[in-house]
Design a protein around this motif. Structure first.
Motif, PDB file in Angstrom:
ATOM      1  N   GLY A  97       0.843  -1.201   0.000  1.00  0.00           N
ATOM      2  CA  GLY A  97       0.000   0.000   0.000  1.00  0.00           C
ATOM      3  C   GLY A  97       0.872   1.243   0.000  1.00  0.00           C
ATOM      4  N   GLU A  98       0.451   2.251  -0.762  1.00  0.00           N
ATOM      5  CA  GLU A  98       1.257   3.482  -0.819  1.00  0.00           C
ATOM      6  C   GLU A  98       0.757   4.472   0.241  1.00  0.00           C
ATOM      7  N   LEU A  99       1.705   5.088   0.961  1.00  0.00           N
ATOM      8  CA  LEU A  99       1.332   6.061   1.989  1.00  0.00           C
ATOM      9  C   LEU A  99       1.389   7.476   1.403  1.00  0.00           C
ATOM     10  N   THR A 100       0.437   8.332   1.837  1.00  0.00           N
ATOM     11  CA  THR A 100       0.477   9.732   1.397  1.00  0.00           C
ATOM     12  C   THR A 100       1.622  10.435   2.117  1.00  0.00           C
ATOM     13  N   GLY A 101       1.936  11.643   1.715  1.00  0.00           N
ATOM     14  CA  GLY A 101       2.896  12.453   2.454  1.00  0.00           C
ATOM     15  C   GLY A 101       2.299  12.824   3.809  1.00  0.00           C
ATOM     16  N   ALA A 102       3.167  13.161   4.780  1.00  0.00           N
ATOM     17  CA  ALA A 102       2.672  13.468   6.130  1.00  0.00           C
ATOM     18  C   ALA A 102       2.046  14.856   6.169  1.00  0.00           C
ATOM     19  N   ARG A 103       0.922  14.985   6.888  1.00  0.00           N
ATOM     20  CA  ARG A 103       0.369  16.310   7.156  1.00  0.00           C
ATOM     21  C   ARG A 103       0.061  16.403   8.652  1.00  0.00           C
ATOM     22  N   GLN A 104       0.057  17.639   9.176  1.00  0.00           N
ATOM     23  CA  GLN A 104      -0.106  17.814  10.615  1.00  0.00           C
ATOM     24  C   GLN A 104      -1.579  17.726  11.013  1.00  0.00           C
ATOM     25  N   PHE A 105      -1.843  16.998  12.083  1.00  0.00           N
ATOM     26  CA  PHE A 105      -3.209  16.761  12.551  1.00  0.00           C
ATOM     27  C   PHE A 105      -3.296  17.206  14.009  1.00  0.00           C
ATOM     28  N   ASN A 106      -4.215  18.139  14.327  1.00  0.00           N
ATOM     29  CA  ASN A 106      -4.328  18.619  15.713  1.00  0.00           C
ATOM     30  C   ASN A 106      -5.062  17.585  16.567  1.00  0.00           C
ATOM     31  N   LEU A 107      -4.479  17.315  17.740  1.00  0.00           N
ATOM     32  CA  LEU A 107      -4.997  16.227  18.572  1.00  0.00           C
ATOM     33  C   LEU A 107      -6.113  16.640  19.528  1.00  0.00           C
ATOM     34  N   MET A 108      -6.455  17.930  19.537  1.00  0.00           N
ATOM     35  CA  MET A 108      -7.482  18.336  20.506  1.00  0.00           C
ATOM     36  C   MET A 108      -8.876  17.971  20.021  1.00  0.00           C
ATOM     37  N   PHE A 109      -9.697  17.469  20.939  1.00  0.00           N
ATOM     38  CA  PHE A 109     -11.110  17.205  20.642  1.00  0.00           C
ATOM     39  C   PHE A 109     -11.859  18.521  20.753  1.00  0.00           C
ATOM     40  N   GLU A 110     -12.625  18.820  19.720  1.00  0.00           N
ATOM     41  CA  GLU A 110     -13.434  20.044  19.747  1.00  0.00           C
ATOM     42  C   GLU A 110     -14.879  19.686  20.044  1.00  0.00           C
ATOM     43  N   THR A 111     -15.553  20.587  20.745  1.00  0.00           N
ATOM     44  CA  THR A 111     -17.000  20.441  20.869  1.00  0.00           C
ATOM     45  C   THR A 111     -17.599  21.844  20.890  1.00  0.00           C
ATOM     46  N   HIS A 112     -18.921  21.940  21.015  1.00  0.00           N
ATOM     47  CA  HIS A 112     -19.559  23.254  21.004  1.00  0.00           C
ATOM     48  C   HIS A 112     -20.297  23.453  22.305  1.00  0.00           C
ATOM     49  N   MET A 113     -20.134  24.642  22.859  1.00  0.00           N
ATOM     50  CA  MET A 113     -20.798  24.921  24.121  1.00  0.00           C
ATOM     51  C   MET A 113     -22.119  25.609  23.826  1.00  0.00           C
ATOM     52  N   GLY A 114     -23.191  25.137  24.424  1.00  0.00           N
ATOM     53  CA  GLY A 114     -24.494  25.745  24.189  1.00  0.00           C
ATOM     54  C   GLY A 114     -25.157  25.166  22.960  1.00  0.00           C
ATOM     55  N   PRO A 115     -26.369  25.636  22.655  1.00  0.00           N
ATOM     56  CA  PRO A 115     -27.171  24.994  21.610  1.00  0.00           C
ATOM     57  C   PRO A 115     -26.767  25.358  20.185  1.00  0.00           C
ATOM     58  N   VAL A 116     -25.942  26.405  20.008  1.00  0.00           N
ATOM     59  CA  VAL A 116     -25.639  26.835  18.639  1.00  0.00           C
ATOM     60  C   VAL A 116     -24.250  26.347  18.247  1.00  0.00           C
ATOM     61  N   GLU A 117     -24.186  25.666  17.107  1.00  0.00           N
ATOM     62  CA  GLU A 117     -22.905  25.094  16.683  1.00  0.00           C
ATOM     63  C   GLU A 117     -22.130  26.052  15.798  1.00  0.00           C
ATOM     64  N   ASP A 118     -21.861  27.286  16.254  1.00  0.00           N
ATOM     65  CA  ASP A 118     -21.030  28.145  15.409  1.00  0.00           C
ATOM     66  C   ASP A 118     -19.611  28.178  15.967  1.00  0.00           C
ATOM     67  N   SER A 119     -18.709  28.725  15.165  1.00  0.00           N
ATOM     68  CA  SER A 119     -17.305  28.629  15.552  1.00  0.00           C
ATOM     69  C   SER A 119     -17.026  29.432  16.826  1.00  0.00           C
ATOM     70  N   GLY A 120     -17.857  30.431  17.107  1.00  0.00           N
ATOM     71  CA  GLY A 120     -17.678  31.213  18.339  1.00  0.00           C
ATOM     72  C   GLY A 120     -17.937  30.394  19.580  1.00  0.00           C
ATOM     73  N   ALA A 121     -18.634  29.259  19.439  1.00  0.00           N
ATOM     74  CA  ALA A 121     -18.966  28.441  20.614  1.00  0.00           C
ATOM     75  C   ALA A 121     -18.041  27.234  20.741  1.00  0.00           C
ATOM     76  N   THR A 122     -16.972  27.203  19.942  1.00  0.00           N
ATOM     77  CA  THR A 122     -16.068  26.043  19.994  1.00  0.00           C
ATOM     78  C   THR A 122     -15.285  26.022  21.308  1.00  0.00           C
ATOM     79  N   VAL A 123     -15.339  24.898  21.983  1.00  0.00           N
ATOM     80  CA  VAL A 123     -14.460  24.684  23.137  1.00  0.00           C
ATOM     81  C   VAL A 123     -13.739  23.354  22.929  1.00  0.00           C
ATOM     82  N   TYR A 124     -12.684  23.171  23.703  1.00  0.00           N
ATOM     83  CA  TYR A 124     -11.883  21.945  23.573  1.00  0.00           C
ATOM     84  C   TYR A 124     -11.973  21.136  24.860  1.00  0.00           C
ATOM     85  N   LEU A 125     -11.904  19.836  24.718  1.00  0.00           N
ATOM     86  CA  LEU A 125     -11.698  18.997  25.903  1.00  0.00           C
ATOM     87  C   LEU A 125     -10.205  19.089  26.200  1.00  0.00           C
TER      88      LEU A 125
END
Ligand code: GAP
Length: 452
Positions: free
Chosen positions: A123-151
């Motif tokens: 199997g051929e592997l792609t080139g490496a790219r950086q992946f952020n390890l933080m889990f994101e979630t949204h605080m409150g009922p609206v899923e906009d980027s202003g409500a993003t929080v991390y665990l």
């Protein structure tokens, strides 16, 4: 390694069979790399955390504790550098579509050809790219980027942002530490090896604040202290070592770092990281929050931003190391036995009380003894099966002491006390039992030595 009795499979099997650790959501087929602690495991892990807390916090005048929220203001993670830098290099296999950590290919098996590593299977592997390890979630009922929080991906930042609160409320002054035990979350690309690398795990972290210039001495102190802690709780010296990081390995915040490594069945791996984080974090939070987090020493009339020495251990990884290290097999009365030679103060159950027979008042007498001991330690009562089998069951659970109630007990108020490791038995008066048990299950007295 090959001559070692213990393998990861044996630990996983024992853990499941005896109720240390179960696969999470098992009736639904499990959830990758998520594990639940069963009745014995929860006690073992609590004892590991308690041992760490006792050594790091309650037995010291210069460390206090904290228990912060898992979700924090998102700016915390911008200031700490996690939004930008907390990444791992990720590669995809074009054939099987699985993802792997580019820097750990030699540690994982190809999912299609387990005898090969990813990329070696055709199997051929792609080139490496950086992946952020933080889990994101949204605080409150609206899923906009202003409500993003991390665990939180580490508990440390909760300590830094509370530095001034603790200085002011607990009247602490450097050198002093703030400790925390709690859950952290990382969206690891390749979790695995049982409890070793999971996406949800518990950390035991200490941030020790010192005057700049005193940092090297305290770094050395905490390296010694942390190794001593593992040794005092029974980890074999030959399976433990310190590995200083090379300069290109250092985290973005660290001036120096050494890993405490343990020789797991999968090889030498990090158990704990001990870093000199300098004044990086406090300075970042000063910049991002606009608040003054410096310390004013009214004795010397100096103001400074403290340096931080950070011993950061994994509660789950330590629990795994204690299990692996304790595992042994030998022969008892002509039969093979598996035994966990856990330090008594870590053992989930301290004493098993066993009536020799299920008659003649022996169970009643044994129950009386159980009730005497129960307020002081975790006790098990077992009357099912031959006495030999019952001992074996307790050996496998790591129970350090067995008390057998027999006919002689009814005559002279004595019992036999059996030692898990030596299997030696001695006769003890029931009146002395509590003192003897207490003495044998006590935590080690620390050989901490002089502070710098
Ligand atoms: N605050 C510094 C810090 O978090 P780290 O070396 O990334 O440093 C410290 O983590 C410890 O946390 C590790 O030595 C390990 O015991 C534990 N740990 C980290 N990631 C883990 C994971 N995915 N699963 C289990 N334990 C983990």
């Amino acid at each position: 390694m090959s001559d070692r009795i213990v393998t990861m499979d044996k630990i996983v099997n024992l853990a499941k069979r005896r109720g240390f650790v179960f696969p999470s959501s098992e009736i639904y087929g499990g959830l990758a790399s998520c594990w639940d602690y069963g009745p014995l495991g929860v006690e073992l892990k609590r004892n590991v955390k308690e041992a760490w807390w006792r050594d790091t916090v309650t037995s010291r005048p210069d460390v206090v504790g904290l228990d912060c929220a898992i979700m924090m203001h998102p700016r915390v993670w911008e200031a700490s550098g996690h939004v930008k830098n907390f990444t791992d290099p990720l590669v995809d296999c074009k054939k099987c579509k699985q993802r792997f950590r580019a820097d750990q290919l030699d540690m994982v098996q190809c999912p299609e050809k387990p005898s090969k590593h990813p990329g070696e299977c055709g199997g051929e592997l792609t080139g490496a790219r950086q992946f952020n390890l933080m889990f994101e979630t949204h605080m409150g009922p609206v899923e906009d980027s202003g409500a993003t929080v991390y665990l939180r991906p580490e508990t440390a930042q909760g300590i830094f942002v509370n530095f001034v609160n603790v200085v002011n409320s607990a009247r602490m002054r450097p050198p002093f530490g703030i400790a925390q035990i709690g859950k952290s979350f990382r969206n690891e690309i390749t979790p695995g090896n049982f409890l070793f690398r999971t996406r949800e795990f518990e950390q035991m972290e200490l941030e020790f604040f010192v005057k700049p210039g005193d940092d090297d001495e305290w770094f050395k102190y905490w390296l010694d202290r942390r190794i001593a802690w593992y040794r005092e709780y029974g980890i074999r010296a030959e399976r433990l070592k310190l590995r200083p990081h090379a300069s290109d390995e250092l985290a973005h915040y660290a001036k120096g770092c050494s890993d405490v490594e343990y020789d797991f069945p999968i090889g030498w791996q990090e158990l704990e990281g001990i870093a000199n984080r300098t004044d990086f974090d406090l300075k970042q939070h000063i910049e991002y929050s606009g608040k003054d987090l410096s310390f004013y020493d009214d004795g010397t009339k100096e103001r400074f931003v403290p340096y931080v020495i950070e011993p950061s251990a994994g509660a789950d990884r330590s629990t795994l190391a204690f299990l692996v290290d304790a595992y042994d097999e030998d022969e008892a009365e002509g039969e093979q036995r598996a035994v966990l030679r856990l330090h008594p103060s870590l053992a989930p159950i301290k004493v098993a009380v066993l009536p020799l027979m299920r008659k003649a008042g022996l169970p009643e007498k044994a129950s009386e003894i159980v009730e005497t001991l129960r307020p002081h330690c975790a006790v098990a009562y077992d009357q099912a099966g031959s006495i030999g089998r019952r001992y074996r069951r307790q050996d496998e659970a790591g129970t350090p002491l067995g008390i057998t109630v027999d006919y002689q007990t009814l005559e002279d108020e004595t019992v036999t006390l059996r030692d898990r490791d030596s299997m030696q038995q001695e006769r003890i008066a029931t009146a002395e039992l509590l003192d003897v048990v207490r003495e044998r299950i006590a935590p080690p007295t620390s050989s901490r030595g002089l502070l710098p």
